[in-house]
Write a protein that holds these residues in place. Structure first.
Motif, mmCIF file in Angstrom:
data_model
loop_
_atom_site.group_PDB
_atom_site.id
_atom_site.type_symbol
_atom_site.label_atom_id
_atom_site.label_comp_id
_atom_site.label_asym_id
_atom_site.label_seq_id
_atom_site.Cartn_x
_atom_site.Cartn_y
_atom_site.Cartn_z
ATOM 1 N N ALA A 1 0.833 -1.208 0.000
ATOM 2 C CA ALA A 1 0.000 0.000 0.000
ATOM 3 C C ALA A 1 0.869 1.259 0.000
ATOM 4 C CB ALA A 1 -0.929 0.003 1.213
ATOM 5 N N SER B 1 9.589 0.308 9.109
ATOM 6 C CA SER B 1 10.452 -0.167 10.179
ATOM 7 C C SER B 1 11.620 -0.992 9.672
ATOM 8 C CB SER B 1 9.638 -0.946 11.207
ATOM 9 O OG SER B 1 8.480 -1.477 10.645
ATOM 10 N N SER C 1 7.188 -5.890 5.965
ATOM 11 C CA SER C 1 5.833 -5.996 5.407
ATOM 12 C C SER C 1 5.305 -7.421 5.552
ATOM 13 C CB SER C 1 5.864 -5.615 3.928
ATOM 14 O OG SER C 1 4.733 -6.118 3.269
ATOM 15 N N THR C 2 4.012 -7.510 5.789
ATOM 16 C CA THR C 2 3.351 -8.824 5.870
ATOM 17 C C THR C 2 3.626 -9.640 4.608
ATOM 18 O OG1 THR C 2 1.576 -7.501 6.782
ATOM 19 C CG2 THR C 2 1.137 -9.834 6.526
ATOM 20 N N ASN D 1 -2.872 -15.017 -6.385
ATOM 21 C CA ASN D 1 -4.080 -14.286 -6.791
ATOM 22 C C ASN D 1 -3.811 -12.852 -7.246
ATOM 23 O OD1 ASN D 1 -3.342 -13.352 -4.277
ATOM 24 N ND2 ASN D 1 -5.430 -13.014 -3.588
ATOM 25 N N ALA E 1 8.328 4.701 13.191
ATOM 26 C CA ALA E 1 7.734 5.995 13.532
ATOM 27 C C ALA E 1 7.178 5.880 14.944
ATOM 28 C CB ALA E 1 6.629 6.339 12.555
ATOM 29 N N ALA F 1 0.167 1.334 7.373
ATOM 30 C CA ALA F 1 0.959 0.649 8.389
ATOM 31 C C ALA F 1 0.608 -0.827 8.569
ATOM 32 C CB ALA F 1 0.826 1.381 9.715
ATOM 33 N N ASP G 1 -4.090 -2.836 4.499
ATOM 34 C CA ASP G 1 -4.655 -3.668 5.569
ATOM 35 C C ASP G 1 -5.087 -2.848 6.784
ATOM 36 O OD1 ASP G 1 -4.060 -5.790 3.925
ATOM 37 O OD2 ASP G 1 -2.702 -6.803 5.323
ATOM 38 N N TYR H 1 -7.566 -8.676 3.676
ATOM 39 C CA TYR H 1 -6.139 -8.368 3.663
ATOM 40 C C TYR H 1 -5.543 -8.971 2.377
ATOM 41 C CZ TYR H 1 -6.758 -7.462 8.694
ATOM 42 O OH TYR H 1 -7.166 -6.982 9.919
ATOM 43 N N GLN H 2 -5.433 -8.178 1.362
ATOM 44 C CA GLN H 2 -4.967 -8.656 0.067
ATOM 45 C C GLN H 2 -4.076 -7.611 -0.595
ATOM 46 O OE1 GLN H 2 -7.142 -11.876 -1.716
ATOM 47 N NE2 GLN H 2 -6.006 -12.006 0.177
ATOM 48 N N ILE H 3 -3.124 -8.106 -1.365
ATOM 49 C CA ILE H 3 -2.176 -7.207 -2.032
ATOM 50 C C ILE H 3 -2.904 -6.294 -3.019
ATOM 51 C CG2 ILE H 3 -0.051 -7.072 -3.391
ATOM 52 C CD1 ILE H 3 0.260 -10.137 -2.618
HETATM 53 C C1 LIG Z 1 1.418 -15.751 5.322
HETATM 54 C C2 LIG Z 1 0.721 -14.718 4.462
HETATM 55 C C3 LIG Z 1 0.402 -15.006 3.137
HETATM 56 C C4 LIG Z 1 -0.258 -14.057 2.353
HETATM 57 N N1 LIG Z 1 -0.557 -14.367 1.075
HETATM 58 C C5 LIG Z 1 -1.217 -13.490 0.293
HETATM 59 C C6 LIG Z 1 -1.549 -13.819 -1.067
HETATM 60 O O1 LIG Z 1 -1.228 -14.887 -1.582
HETATM 61 N N2 LIG Z 1 -2.243 -12.880 -1.775
HETATM 62 C C7 LIG Z 1 -2.623 -11.671 -1.252
HETATM 63 O O2 LIG Z 1 -3.251 -10.871 -1.965
HETATM 64 N N3 LIG Z 1 -2.297 -11.350 0.006
HETATM 65 C C8 LIG Z 1 -1.619 -12.211 0.802
HETATM 66 N N4 LIG Z 1 -1.313 -11.879 2.092
HETATM 67 C C9 LIG Z 1 -1.718 -10.552 2.620
HETATM 68 C C10 LIG Z 1 -0.795 -9.423 2.121
HETATM 69 O O3 LIG Z 1 0.542 -9.727 2.473
HETATM 70 C C11 LIG Z 1 -1.248 -8.095 2.751
HETATM 71 O O4 LIG Z 1 -2.597 -7.850 2.422
HETATM 72 C C12 LIG Z 1 -0.402 -6.922 2.264
HETATM 73 O O5 LIG Z 1 0.966 -7.118 2.557
HETATM 74 C C13 LIG Z 1 -0.898 -5.623 2.926
HETATM 75 O O6 LIG Z 1 -0.102 -4.572 2.544
HETATM 76 P P1 LIG Z 1 0.008 -3.240 3.435
HETATM 77 O O7 LIG Z 1 0.953 -2.357 2.702
HETATM 78 O O8 LIG Z 1 -1.342 -2.736 3.764
HETATM 79 O O9 LIG Z 1 0.634 -3.693 4.837
HETATM 80 P P2 LIG Z 1 1.990 -4.449 5.175
HETATM 81 O O10 LIG Z 1 2.470 -5.256 4.020
HETATM 82 O O11 LIG Z 1 1.760 -5.165 6.450
HETATM 83 O O12 LIG Z 1 3.048 -3.284 5.392
HETATM 84 C C14 LIG Z 1 2.930 -2.388 6.472
HETATM 85 C C15 LIG Z 1 4.282 -1.798 6.739
HETATM 86 O O13 LIG Z 1 4.174 -0.710 7.678
HETATM 87 C C16 LIG Z 1 5.241 -0.782 8.595
HETATM 88 N N5 LIG Z 1 4.885 -0.044 9.817
HETATM 89 C C17 LIG Z 1 3.776 -0.153 10.577
HETATM 90 N N6 LIG Z 1 3.807 0.697 11.624
HETATM 91 C C18 LIG Z 1 4.986 1.356 11.512
HETATM 92 C C19 LIG Z 1 5.616 2.360 12.296
HETATM 93 N N7 LIG Z 1 5.054 2.853 13.413
HETATM 94 N N8 LIG Z 1 6.813 2.824 11.880
HETATM 95 C C20 LIG Z 1 7.407 2.352 10.752
HETATM 96 N N9 LIG Z 1 6.841 1.384 9.970
HETATM 97 C C21 LIG Z 1 5.668 0.906 10.352
HETATM 98 C C22 LIG Z 1 5.382 -2.285 8.828
HETATM 99 O O14 LIG Z 1 6.582 -2.592 9.429
HETATM 100 C C23 LIG Z 1 5.261 -2.772 7.379
HETATM 101 O O15 LIG Z 1 6.480 -2.672 6.707
HETATM 102 C C24 LIG Z 1 -0.634 -12.792 2.897
HETATM 103 C C25 LIG Z 1 -0.308 -12.519 4.218
HETATM 104 C C26 LIG Z 1 0.357 -13.456 5.007
HETATM 105 C C27 LIG Z 1 0.691 -13.108 6.440
#
Ligand SMILES: Cc1cc2nc3c(=O)[nH]c(=O)nc-3n(C[C@H](O)[C@H](O)[C@H](O)COP(=O)(O)OP(=O)(O)OC[C@H]3O[C@@H](n4cnc5c(N)ncnc54)[C@H](O)[C@@H]3O)c2cc1C
Length: 276
Positions: A16, A36, A41-42, A51, A83, A111, A245, A251-253
């Motif tokens: 995101a 961080s 990242s998740t 997908n 942060a 986040a 997320d 929770y999806q990419i």
């Molecule tokens: C095991 C597993 C398998 C998955 N498989 C799939 C799949 O096949 N297909 C799919 O679509 N999705 C999948 N997902 C879900 C997908 O990974 C997430 O939906 C996606 O990563 C969300 O992106 P995001 O950017 O919202 O959050 P995130 O990827 O979680 O990134 C958030 C970032 O913010 C940072 N952050 C948070 N707070 C702070 C702070 N205070 N200071 C500094 N940094 C901070 C975190 O450290 C992290 O780097 C899977 C998840 C898991 C756990």
């Protein structure tokens, strides 16, 4: 503009946040991504992505590395660190990352879902008055005093050692031990309760991998533990947008990337409307 001042700051270096940064950059905005750890990242946990169109089973780590590579190729700055505080002042946002402060005209929270971990009772109320998220920043204030470290994220052990090395008396609780935590005190921290046991302490270091956005920026409206956003990804606070997320399920990419794009476009409009 100096190297810590941007049009748009993005908190979170997952799909995101990276998508938001690429869109902000494409709109001609200066933007930086705070995260961080490059692999926090998740997404890094996903063994195989089945997908997301066009990826043919790529691993989460490889996809994340490719996304981070896009930031680098576009020359978008990435700041590594947690942060720990956000301040809104005079139409600008100031974000503390360890000991440095970055500022911007608009903020995008990306986040992830882990940010929705609920703060402990007393944590938000006593933040800055005994509760700290950063041992390096605030440790010296507690030299010769008794502090508790709640080690809930990676690197906590090193922070405990640092606090001991500067002369703090440290009570250390790992994530597994830190159950039923309550931080006590009225004007400042005076004690801590863990699993019914009470400890007199002058400070509590809450060391999570991520600090909840609702704690970083009090006043953000939440719904079911996620940030409440409107159709253009605006939160309840003017100039603050959210994506991925942290705004809810699924929770999806694909959703995270799409919302990052929309949040950046909305932040761009906001900056334009407020340019003097
Ligand atoms: C095991 C597993 C398998 C998955 N498989 C799939 C799949 O096949 N297909 C799919 O679509 N999705 C999948 N997902 C879900 C997908 O990974 C997430 O939906 C996606 O990563 C969300 O992106 P995001 O950017 O919202 O959050 P995130 O990827 O979680 O990134 C958030 C970032 O913010 C940072 N952050 C948070 N707070 C702070 C702070 N205070 N200071 C500094 N940094 C901070 C975190 O450290 C992290 O780097 C899977 C998840 C898991 C756990």
């Amino acid at each position: 503009m100096d190297d810590r001042s941007f049009d748009i700051l993005i908190l979170g270096a997952g799909p995101a946040g990276i998508s938001a940064a690429l869109t902000a950059h494409a709109r001609g905005r200066s933007a930086a991504v705070l995260g961080s750890d490059p692999m926090a990242s998740t997404l890094a946990k996903a063994e195989r992505i089945g997908n997301y169109p066009g990826l043919a089973g790529m691993s989460g780590r490889d996809l994340l590395a490719a996304m981070l590579g896009d930031l680098q190729r576009q020359g978008i700055p990435r700041v590594t660190g947690r942060a720990t505080a956000v301040m809104a002042f005079d139409g600008r946002f100031m974000v503390s990352v360890e000991r440095d402060v970055y500022e911007a005209k608009a903020l995008i929270l990306a986040a992830g879902a882990q940010q929705s971990a609920k703060p402990f009772p007393g944590e938000a109320e006593l933040l800055g008055r005994g509760v700290s998220y950063c041992a390096t920043c605030d440790g010296m204030l507690y030299r010769g005093k008794r502090v508790a470290v709640l080690g809930l994220g990676p690197g906590s052990e090193a922070d405990r050692e640092f606090l001991q090395s500067i002369g703090c008396q440290v009570l250390y609780f790992t994530g597994a031990q830190a159950k039923n935590v309550e931080i006590q005190g009225t004007d400042k921290v005076t004690g801590l309760s863990v699993n019914g046991e009470k400890y007199a302490v002058d400070g509590v270091f809450v060391l999570r991998a991520a600090v909840a956005a609702s704690v970083l920026l009090p006043g953000l409206a939440m719904e079911d533990g996620h940030l409440d956003v409107g159709p253009d990804m605006a939160t309840s606070l003017p100039g603050v947008f959210a994506a991925g997320d942290c705004t809810g399920k699924p929770y999806q990419i694909a959703r995270a990337v799409g919302q990052g794009n929309m949040a950046a476009l909305a932040a761009d409009r906001y900056v334009k409307e407020h340019e003097g």
